[in-house]
Design a protein around this motif. Sequence first.
Motif, short mmCIF file in Angstrom:
data_model
loop_
_atom_site.label_atom_id
_atom_site.label_comp_id
_atom_site.label_asym_id
_atom_site.label_seq_id
_atom_site.Cartn_x
_atom_site.Cartn_y
_atom_site.Cartn_z
N PRO A 19 0.81 -1.22 0.00
CA PRO A 19 0.00 0.00 0.00
C PRO A 19 0.84 1.27 0.00
O PRO A 19 1.96 1.30 0.52
CB PRO A 19 -0.82 -0.11 1.28
CG PRO A 19 -0.29 -1.25 2.04
CD PRO A 19 0.63 -2.02 1.19
N ARG A 20 0.26 2.31 -0.60
CA ARG A 20 0.88 3.63 -0.63
C ARG A 20 -0.10 4.64 -0.03
O ARG A 20 -1.30 4.57 -0.29
CB ARG A 20 1.23 4.05 -2.05
CG ARG A 20 2.22 3.13 -2.76
CD ARG A 20 3.61 3.23 -2.11
NE ARG A 20 4.63 2.59 -2.91
CZ ARG A 20 5.07 1.36 -2.71
NH1 ARG A 20 4.55 0.63 -1.76
NH2 ARG A 20 6.02 0.85 -3.47
N LEU A 21 0.42 5.56 0.73
CA LEU A 21 -0.40 6.57 1.38
C LEU A 21 -0.61 7.75 0.45
O LEU A 21 0.35 8.33 -0.06
CB LEU A 21 0.29 7.03 2.67
CG LEU A 21 -0.42 8.09 3.49
CD1 LEU A 21 -1.73 7.55 4.05
CD2 LEU A 21 0.49 8.57 4.61
N ALA A 29 -6.23 6.99 7.19
CA ALA A 29 -5.33 6.97 6.05
C ALA A 29 -6.13 6.65 4.79
O ALA A 29 -7.02 5.80 4.81
CB ALA A 29 -4.25 5.90 6.26
N LYS A 31 -5.30 5.09 1.42
CA LYS A 31 -4.21 4.32 0.81
C LYS A 31 -4.71 3.70 -0.50
O LYS A 31 -5.90 3.45 -0.66
CB LYS A 31 -3.77 3.18 1.73
CG LYS A 31 -3.25 3.60 3.07
CD LYS A 31 -2.95 2.38 3.93
CE LYS A 31 -2.58 2.75 5.35
NZ LYS A 31 -2.41 1.55 6.19
N ASN A 103 -0.83 -3.61 7.53
CA ASN A 103 -1.44 -4.42 6.46
C ASN A 103 -1.71 -5.87 6.84
O ASN A 103 -2.71 -6.44 6.39
CB ASN A 103 -0.59 -4.35 5.18
CG ASN A 103 0.78 -4.99 5.31
OD1 ASN A 103 1.40 -4.96 6.38
ND2 ASN A 103 1.27 -5.54 4.23
N VAL A 116 4.05 2.95 5.79
CA VAL A 116 3.57 3.02 4.41
C VAL A 116 4.23 4.21 3.71
O VAL A 116 4.25 5.32 4.25
CB VAL A 116 2.04 3.15 4.37
CG1 VAL A 116 1.52 3.29 2.96
CG2 VAL A 116 1.40 1.95 5.06
N LYS A 118 4.58 7.26 1.17
CA LYS A 118 3.64 8.24 0.66
C LYS A 118 3.94 8.49 -0.82
O LYS A 118 5.09 8.60 -1.21
CB LYS A 118 3.72 9.53 1.45
CG LYS A 118 2.66 10.53 1.05
CD LYS A 118 2.58 11.70 2.01
CE LYS A 118 1.40 12.55 1.62
NZ LYS A 118 1.15 13.63 2.53
#
Length: 119
Positions: A19-21, A29, A31, A103, A116, A118
């Motif tokens: 995952p990416r923020l 968040a 994501k 996660n 995570v 960004k």
Amino acid sequence: MQPVNLKEKFDLIDEYWSPRLLGELNNQAVKIAKLKGEFIWHHHKNEDEMFFVIEGELTIKLRDKDIILKKNEFFIIPRGVEHKPVAKDEVWVVMFEPITTINTGNVENDITIKEVKKL
């Protein structure tokens, strides 16, 4: 402050289950992640988790049934409910969850992401 273009952000991701923020909203968040294959069985003791499918089809396996999510559908997994996401083909998802959510939930292993990145 700038609008977020999801397609542009998904194009920056080249790993599955990572995952990416994109942002934070009231201690939540926002994501995104690309998913493919099977994740692990896990639960989140203190957090609900929401999967919103942008592209593809995602199966959320629960111990008593499967939830199939298609493009433009979402599902909220209540805290404490064991689940296992499965994506036969590539799926793009947006997740809304508390910033503290890890996660892999209650399981810690080599795919656990504690911080995570960004976008």
